[in-house]
Design an enzyme around this catalytic site. Structure first.
Site, PDB file in Angstrom:
ATOM      1  N   THR A 159       0.085  -1.040  -0.239  1.00 28.72           N
ATOM      2  CA  THR A 159       0.138   0.174  -0.162  1.00 28.72           C
ATOM      3  C   THR A 159       0.772   1.248   0.064  1.00 28.72           C
ATOM      4  O   THR A 159       2.173   1.155   0.638  1.00 28.72           O
ATOM      5  CB  THR A 159      -1.104  -0.689   1.547  1.00 28.72           C
ATOM      6  OG1 THR A 159      -1.667  -1.201   1.162  1.00 28.72           O
ATOM      7  CG2 THR A 159      -2.028   1.071   1.550  1.00 28.72           C
ATOM      8  N   ARG A 187     -13.854  -7.571  -0.728  1.00 31.95           N
ATOM      9  CA  ARG A 187     -13.060  -7.857   1.142  1.00 31.95           C
ATOM     10  C   ARG A 187     -12.651  -5.996   0.724  1.00 31.95           C
ATOM     11  O   ARG A 187     -12.227  -5.255  -0.117  1.00 31.95           O
ATOM     12  CB  ARG A 187     -12.010  -8.284   1.031  1.00 31.95           C
ATOM     13  CG  ARG A 187     -11.111  -8.150   2.662  1.00 31.95           C
ATOM     14  CD  ARG A 187      -9.914  -7.408   2.101  1.00 31.95           C
ATOM     15  NE  ARG A 187     -10.109  -7.634   3.242  1.00 31.95           N
ATOM     16  CZ  ARG A 187      -8.309  -6.351   3.274  1.00 31.95           C
ATOM     17  NH1 ARG A 187      -7.733  -5.847   2.224  1.00 31.95           N
ATOM     18  NH2 ARG A 187      -7.303  -6.595   4.472  1.00 31.95           N
ATOM     19  N   GLY A 189     -10.293  -3.390   3.575  1.00 33.62           N
ATOM     20  CA  GLY A 189      -9.217  -3.238   4.044  1.00 33.62           C
ATOM     21  C   GLY A 189      -9.713  -1.902   4.808  1.00 33.62           C
ATOM     22  O   GLY A 189     -10.947  -0.412   5.033  1.00 33.62           O
ATOM     23  N   ASP A 190      -8.946  -1.410   5.813  1.00 32.85           N
ATOM     24  CA  ASP A 190      -8.900  -0.033   6.456  1.00 32.85           C
ATOM     25  C   ASP A 190      -8.654   1.304   5.257  1.00 32.85           C
ATOM     26  O   ASP A 190      -9.153   2.294   5.695  1.00 32.85           O
ATOM     27  CB  ASP A 190      -7.401  -0.135   7.598  1.00 32.85           C
ATOM     28  CG  ASP A 190      -6.071  -0.301   6.430  1.00 32.85           C
ATOM     29  OD1 ASP A 190      -6.120  -0.901   6.107  1.00 32.85           O
ATOM     30  OD2 ASP A 190      -5.425   0.176   6.921  1.00 32.85           O
ATOM     31  N   GLY A 210      -0.953  -2.469   6.284  1.00 31.09           N
ATOM     32  CA  GLY A 210      -1.065  -3.397   7.557  1.00 31.09           C
ATOM     33  C   GLY A 210      -1.582  -4.177   7.172  1.00 31.09           C
ATOM     34  O   GLY A 210      -2.576  -4.211   6.208  1.00 31.09           O
TER      35      GLY A 210
HETATM   36  N1  ASP Z   1      -3.573  -2.668   5.164  1.00 29.07           N
HETATM   37  C1  ASP Z   1      -4.367  -2.715   3.678  1.00 29.07           C
HETATM   38  C2  ASP Z   1      -5.175  -3.341   4.040  1.00 29.07           C
HETATM   39  O1  ASP Z   1      -5.723  -4.170   4.801  1.00 29.07           O
HETATM   40  C3  ASP Z   1      -2.791  -3.488   2.824  1.00 29.07           C
HETATM   41  C4  ASP Z   1      -1.671  -2.929   3.452  1.00 29.07           C
HETATM   42  O2  ASP Z   1      -1.289  -1.982   3.924  1.00 29.07           O
HETATM   43  O3  ASP Z   1      -0.651  -3.356   2.654  1.00 29.07           O
HETATM   44  O4  ASP Z   1      -6.162  -3.798   2.798  1.00 29.07           O
END
Ligand code: ASP
Length: 288
Positions: A159, A187, A189-190, A210
């Site tokens: 990311t 899905r 993510g954050d 993360g």
């Molecule tokens: N945080 C991102 C997610 O969960 C992935 C990442 O930071 O690489 O989608």
């Protein structure tokens, strides 16, 4: 002051092999943000510009070169937040917008904070954001990663994000991702969730990376900001947020800058490519 990251993860073969290219991408992102600030534009434009550069770099997991879902498709997310008034724009599950961060930026002063799927792409297009066929975002490298055994140490992150404090004291944060390798379609993510992966207010700007589910459950970016607002140092607040992510069995990292220009860049993974630029100084870059 601008800080960028290229995602928390392992210090794998790939990062070692393509270290110079990763450094160049981080440097170019910082330079583009610096150029934006130098012509008098603000922190919002600076983080938008930095993240769009990182989205174009195929070795980071955002835009072209995003991680693939289990079915081989790309679903991207991004968010951008302005600290002065907490205006925020975010998109998830976009499949056609070349720079998802432009789609997020287009919502900054709209009624909606978060849009998903085709309507989010359509809204970005209506605001002039370049559209591509979904196949444009798929790279051979990510096809290969999808085929690697689940849990492969290289499989997770990448990311991208940027935070900025401009000379008028405005803070802004931006984050963009393709999500996790092999994630279930749909899905999220954050990254696009304001307060989880991305946050900016009058005190601090934060961009996380993360294990998204853990960052969501912690409300990591907002937690950090809350602690700073209530007297914690930036460093202590950043560590506390990451510790809580770990308690939720998640790993990762974040970048944060506060109103004084202090910077925190902790991570619990092996590596988090990152860079810092301060007015009048050369950028500093770190891959490990
Ligand atoms: N945080 C991102 C997610 O969960 C992935 C990442 O930071 O690489 O989608």
């Amino acid at each position: 002051m601008v800080v960028v990251h290229g995602g928390a993860g392992s210090l794998g073969e790939e990062l070692r092999e393509h270290g110079a290219a990763c450094r160049d991408a981080l440097r170019t992102a910082l330079e583009s943000a610096a150029a934006v600030l130098e012509v008098g534009q603000d922190a919002v434009e600076a983080v938008r510009s930095a993240v769009s550069v990182l989205e174009s770099f195929p070795l980071f997991n955002a835009g072209h070169g995003s991680a693939l879902c289990a079915d081989g498709t790309v679903e991207m997310s991004a968010a951008l937040m302005r600290g002065s008034d907490r205006a925020a724009g975010a998109v998830a599950v976009v499949t056609r917008t070349e720079h998802p961060i432009f789609a997020a930026h287009a919502l900054l002063d709209a009624r909606q904070v978060l849009m998903v799927g085709e309507p989010a792409d359509a809204c970005a297009a209506a605001n002039g954001a370049q559209q591509r066929e979904p196949g444009h975002f798929v790279t051979d490298r990510q096809l290969q990663r999808l085929q690697e055994p689940a849990g492969n140490a290289e499989g997770g992150h990448g990311t991208v994000g940027a935070v900025c404090l401009d000379s008028n004291g405005l803070l802004a944060a931006a984050t963009s991702t393709g999500g996790l390798v092999g994630q279930r379609p749909g899905r999220v993510g954050d990254t696009p969730l304001i307060g989880a992966g991305t946050w900016a207010d009058r005190h601090v700007a934060v961009s996380c990376t993360g294990d998204g589910e853990a960052f969501i459950r912690v409300g990591a970016a907002r937690l950090l900001a809350f602690l700073v607002e209530h007297g914690a140092t930036l460093d202590a607040a950043a560590r506390a947020a990451l510790d809580d992510v770990e308690r939720c069995r998640g790993g990762g990292g974040l970048i944060a800058v506060d109103l004084r220009g202090d910077v925190a860049m902790p991570f619990s993974t092996e590596a988090m490519p990152r860079g810092v630029w301060r007015l009048g100084e050369e950028p500093t870059l770190d891959l490990s």
